[in-house]
Design a protein around this motif. Structure first.
Motif, PDB file in Angstrom:
ATOM      1  N   THR A  85       0.669  -1.154  -0.093  1.00  0.00           N
ATOM      2  CA  THR A  85       0.029   0.137  -0.131  1.00  0.00           C
ATOM      3  C   THR A  85       0.741   1.286  -0.008  1.00  0.00           C
ATOM      4  N   SER A  86       2.365   1.083  -0.251  1.00  0.00           N
ATOM      5  CA  SER A  86       3.103   2.363  -0.316  1.00  0.00           C
ATOM      6  C   SER A  86       2.687   3.330  -1.170  1.00  0.00           C
ATOM      7  N   PHE A  87       2.043   2.986  -2.297  1.00  0.00           N
ATOM      8  CA  PHE A  87       1.808   4.124  -3.411  1.00  0.00           C
ATOM      9  C   PHE A  87       0.097   4.434  -3.058  1.00  0.00           C
ATOM     10  N   ILE A  88      -0.654   3.434  -2.565  1.00  0.00           N
ATOM     11  CA  ILE A  88      -1.993   3.812  -2.338  1.00  0.00           C
ATOM     12  C   ILE A  88      -2.207   4.635  -1.222  1.00  0.00           C
ATOM     13  N   ALA A  89      -1.334   4.624  -0.293  1.00  0.00           N
ATOM     14  CA  ALA A  89      -1.484   5.487   0.981  1.00  0.00           C
ATOM     15  C   ALA A  89      -0.682   6.792   0.665  1.00  0.00           C
ATOM     16  N   SER A  90      -0.213   7.012  -0.410  1.00  0.00           N
ATOM     17  CA  SER A  90       0.456   8.142  -0.960  1.00  0.00           C
ATOM     18  C   SER A  90      -0.194   8.875  -2.112  1.00  0.00           C
ATOM     19  N   ASP A  91      -1.414   8.446  -2.311  1.00  0.00           N
ATOM     20  CA  ASP A  91      -1.892   8.852  -3.596  1.00  0.00           C
ATOM     21  C   ASP A  91      -1.975  10.275  -3.628  1.00  0.00           C
ATOM     22  N   ALA A  92      -2.487  11.044  -2.719  1.00  0.00           N
ATOM     23  CA  ALA A  92      -2.825  12.448  -2.678  1.00  0.00           C
ATOM     24  C   ALA A  92      -1.603  13.249  -3.234  1.00  0.00           C
ATOM     25  N   ILE A  93      -0.252  12.853  -2.618  1.00  0.00           N
ATOM     26  CA  ILE A  93       1.173  13.401  -2.846  1.00  0.00           C
ATOM     27  C   ILE A  93       1.528  12.901  -4.273  1.00  0.00           C
ATOM     28  N   VAL A 103      10.455   7.276  -3.777  1.00  0.00           N
ATOM     29  CA  VAL A 103      10.492   7.965  -2.343  1.00  0.00           C
ATOM     30  C   VAL A 103       9.370   7.518  -1.356  1.00  0.00           C
ATOM     31  N   HIS A 104       8.200   6.989  -1.803  1.00  0.00           N
ATOM     32  CA  HIS A 104       7.152   6.625  -0.949  1.00  0.00           C
ATOM     33  C   HIS A 104       7.716   5.137  -0.507  1.00  0.00           C
ATOM     34  N   VAL A 105       8.310   4.366  -1.235  1.00  0.00           N
ATOM     35  CA  VAL A 105       8.934   3.218  -0.847  1.00  0.00           C
ATOM     36  C   VAL A 105       9.931   3.322   0.270  1.00  0.00           C
ATOM     37  N   LEU A 106      10.903   4.223   0.000  1.00  0.00           N
ATOM     38  CA  LEU A 106      11.978   4.326   1.081  1.00  0.00           C
ATOM     39  C   LEU A 106      11.420   4.974   2.017  1.00  0.00           C
ATOM     40  N   ARG A 107      10.405   6.069   2.084  1.00  0.00           N
ATOM     41  CA  ARG A 107       9.814   6.631   3.346  1.00  0.00           C
ATOM     42  C   ARG A 107       9.117   5.506   4.207  1.00  0.00           C
ATOM     43  N   MET A 108       8.419   4.474   3.594  1.00  0.00           N
ATOM     44  CA  MET A 108       7.904   3.405   4.333  1.00  0.00           C
ATOM     45  C   MET A 108       8.762   2.735   4.974  1.00  0.00           C
ATOM     46  N   ALA A 109       9.840   2.199   4.377  1.00  0.00           N
ATOM     47  CA  ALA A 109      10.923   1.449   4.953  1.00  0.00           C
ATOM     48  C   ALA A 109      11.712   2.141   6.043  1.00  0.00           C
ATOM     49  N   LEU A 147      21.732  -6.028   3.914  1.00  0.00           N
ATOM     50  CA  LEU A 147      21.315  -7.062   2.567  1.00  0.00           C
ATOM     51  C   LEU A 147      19.878  -7.318   2.710  1.00  0.00           C
ATOM     52  N   LEU A 148      19.370  -7.498   3.784  1.00  0.00           N
ATOM     53  CA  LEU A 148      18.049  -7.690   4.107  1.00  0.00           C
ATOM     54  C   LEU A 148      17.022  -6.504   3.713  1.00  0.00           C
ATOM     55  N   VAL A 149      17.422  -5.424   3.989  1.00  0.00           N
ATOM     56  CA  VAL A 149      16.827  -4.058   3.569  1.00  0.00           C
ATOM     57  C   VAL A 149      16.638  -4.037   1.997  1.00  0.00           C
ATOM     58  N   VAL A 150      17.933  -4.457   1.339  1.00  0.00           N
ATOM     59  CA  VAL A 150      17.918  -4.187  -0.238  1.00  0.00           C
ATOM     60  C   VAL A 150      16.932  -5.259  -0.698  1.00  0.00           C
ATOM     61  N   ASN A 151      16.883  -6.302   0.001  1.00  0.00           N
ATOM     62  CA  ASN A 151      15.791  -7.282  -0.632  1.00  0.00           C
ATOM     63  C   ASN A 151      14.452  -6.971  -0.179  1.00  0.00           C
ATOM     64  N   LEU A 152      14.122  -6.272   0.876  1.00  0.00           N
ATOM     65  CA  LEU A 152      12.859  -5.909   0.948  1.00  0.00           C
ATOM     66  C   LEU A 152      12.513  -4.758   0.060  1.00  0.00           C
ATOM     67  N   LEU A 153      13.359  -3.888  -0.356  1.00  0.00           N
ATOM     68  CA  LEU A 153      13.097  -2.811  -1.139  1.00  0.00           C
ATOM     69  C   LEU A 153      12.506  -3.243  -2.297  1.00  0.00           C
ATOM     70  N   TRP A 154      13.345  -4.172  -3.259  1.00  0.00           N
ATOM     71  CA  TRP A 154      12.833  -4.704  -4.247  1.00  0.00           C
ATOM     72  C   TRP A 154      11.251  -5.426  -4.357  1.00  0.00           C
ATOM     73  N   MET A 155      11.121  -5.902  -3.071  1.00  0.00           N
ATOM     74  CA  MET A 155       9.833  -6.677  -2.765  1.00  0.00           C
ATOM     75  C   MET A 155       8.720  -5.501  -2.775  1.00  0.00           C
ATOM     76  N   ALA A 156       8.937  -4.767  -1.780  1.00  0.00           N
ATOM     77  CA  ALA A 156       8.045  -3.570  -1.670  1.00  0.00           C
ATOM     78  C   ALA A 156       7.676  -2.793  -3.073  1.00  0.00           C
ATOM     79  N   LEU A 157       8.711  -2.564  -3.865  1.00  0.00           N
ATOM     80  CA  LEU A 157       8.537  -1.879  -5.091  1.00  0.00           C
ATOM     81  C   LEU A 157       7.711  -2.691  -5.892  1.00  0.00           C
ATOM     82  N   ILE A 158       7.694  -3.780  -6.160  1.00  0.00           N
ATOM     83  CA  ILE A 158       7.093  -4.601  -7.033  1.00  0.00           C
ATOM     84  C   ILE A 158       5.594  -4.838  -6.561  1.00  0.00           C
ATOM     85  N   LEU A 159       5.591  -5.278  -5.314  1.00  0.00           N
ATOM     86  CA  LEU A 159       4.169  -5.330  -4.642  1.00  0.00           C
ATOM     87  C   LEU A 159       3.363  -4.019  -4.651  1.00  0.00           C
ATOM     88  N   GLY A 160       4.072  -2.835  -4.428  1.00  0.00           N
ATOM     89  CA  GLY A 160       3.129  -1.548  -4.341  1.00  0.00           C
ATOM     90  C   GLY A 160       2.767  -1.304  -5.902  1.00  0.00           C
TER      91      GLY A 160
END
Length: 257
Positions: A85-93, A103-109, A147-160
């Motif tokens: 929901t990283s993009f959905i929650a920031s839809d107004a911005i 930026v919205h994915v990094l903000r969530m992380a 390394l864990l965060v690097v992996n989580l970021l690509w997952m969050a990007l695709i899922l977002g």
């Protein structure tokens, strides 16, 4: 790639937005995010006593493993769930300001890294309670966490991006995370499994390897070569897919919202 690079150059903005999210969520609260830490500490103590007795596991080994596992899994599952929901929650911005979408994915992380920092306060208390000493290999967990965060970021990007188009996908992700939680040695010790079962349930479980590169050093054990290899391979393969996927659908995200 230009969007991701532009987002990386705006890390001060990411930091401000992440802190603002935490402050807004716990505004007018006396303890703020420490309420999460307290509730997680109570849960760890309760589960540790019950499951430690059921599995007949020594508390000096089981409780630190359980505490670190639950804390890290809470971070992993929350980043993946909120990534949906990283993009959905920031839809107004997104509809009003021309800032990079990543930026919205990094903000969530970053927001969840702050909360993780509060929850890590539980570990010293657990170590003192069971008399467990700290090993210098502890500092290897910093590399594992990166390394864990690097992996989580690509997952969050695709899922977002995917969940912006298919809103029901976040419910499926939540159910899958619940299954993975029980298949990963968090509430049980890896050595409690038979050798044949362990070979399949652990070696072919990416969540176990991502968890272990951080948890093992915290418990005084260096991660295995397989843990590092699979986690690194996941990062390379995942970011390759993420860049291709994000590059293909990035311009459509604002319309999906």
């Amino acid at each position: 790639m230009s969007d991701i690079a532009a987002a990386a150059r705006r890390m001060p903005l990411v930091g401000i937005l992440g802190w603002q999210d935490v402050r807004q969520r716990y505004r007018r609260s006396a303890l703020g995010p420490l309420w999460l830490t307290i509730s997680m500490g109570v849960m760890i103590a309760t589960i540790g006593i019950v499951f430690g007795s059921l599995f007949n596991s020594p508390m000096t080994e089981f409780l630190p493993s359980l505490a670190s596992g639950i804390i890290l899994w809470g971070f992993i599952s929350t980043v993946i769930s909120e990534g949906c929901t990283s993009f959905i929650a920031s839809d107004a911005i997104i509809r009003q300001l021309p800032i990079p979408l990543f930026v919205h994915v990094l903000r969530m992380a970053w927001r969840n890294v702050i909360i993780l920092g509060h929850n890590l306060l539980i570990l010293p208390i657990v170590f003192i309670a069971v008399g467990k000493s700290v090993h210098p290999v502890l500092f290897v967990s910093i590399l594992g966490f990166a390394l864990l965060v690097v992996n989580l970021l690509w997952m969050a990007l695709i899922l977002g991006a995917a969940c912006a188009r298919f809103r029901d996908l976040s419910q499926i992700v939540g159910s899958v995370l619940q299954v993975i939680f029980y298949l990963t040695p968090i509430m049980w010790l890896p050595q409690s499994l038979p050798a044949k079962v362990s070979a399949y349930l652990l070696d072919f479980n990416p969540a176990y390897h991502l968890l272990e590169i951080v948890r093992a050093p915290l418990l005084g054990h260096p991660p295995s070569a397989m843990n590092w290899t699979i986690s690194g391979a996941l990062a390379i393969a995942g970011w390759t897919v993420a860049v291709l996927f994000y590059g293909r659908f990035r311009r459509r995200i604002a319309y999906w919202l």
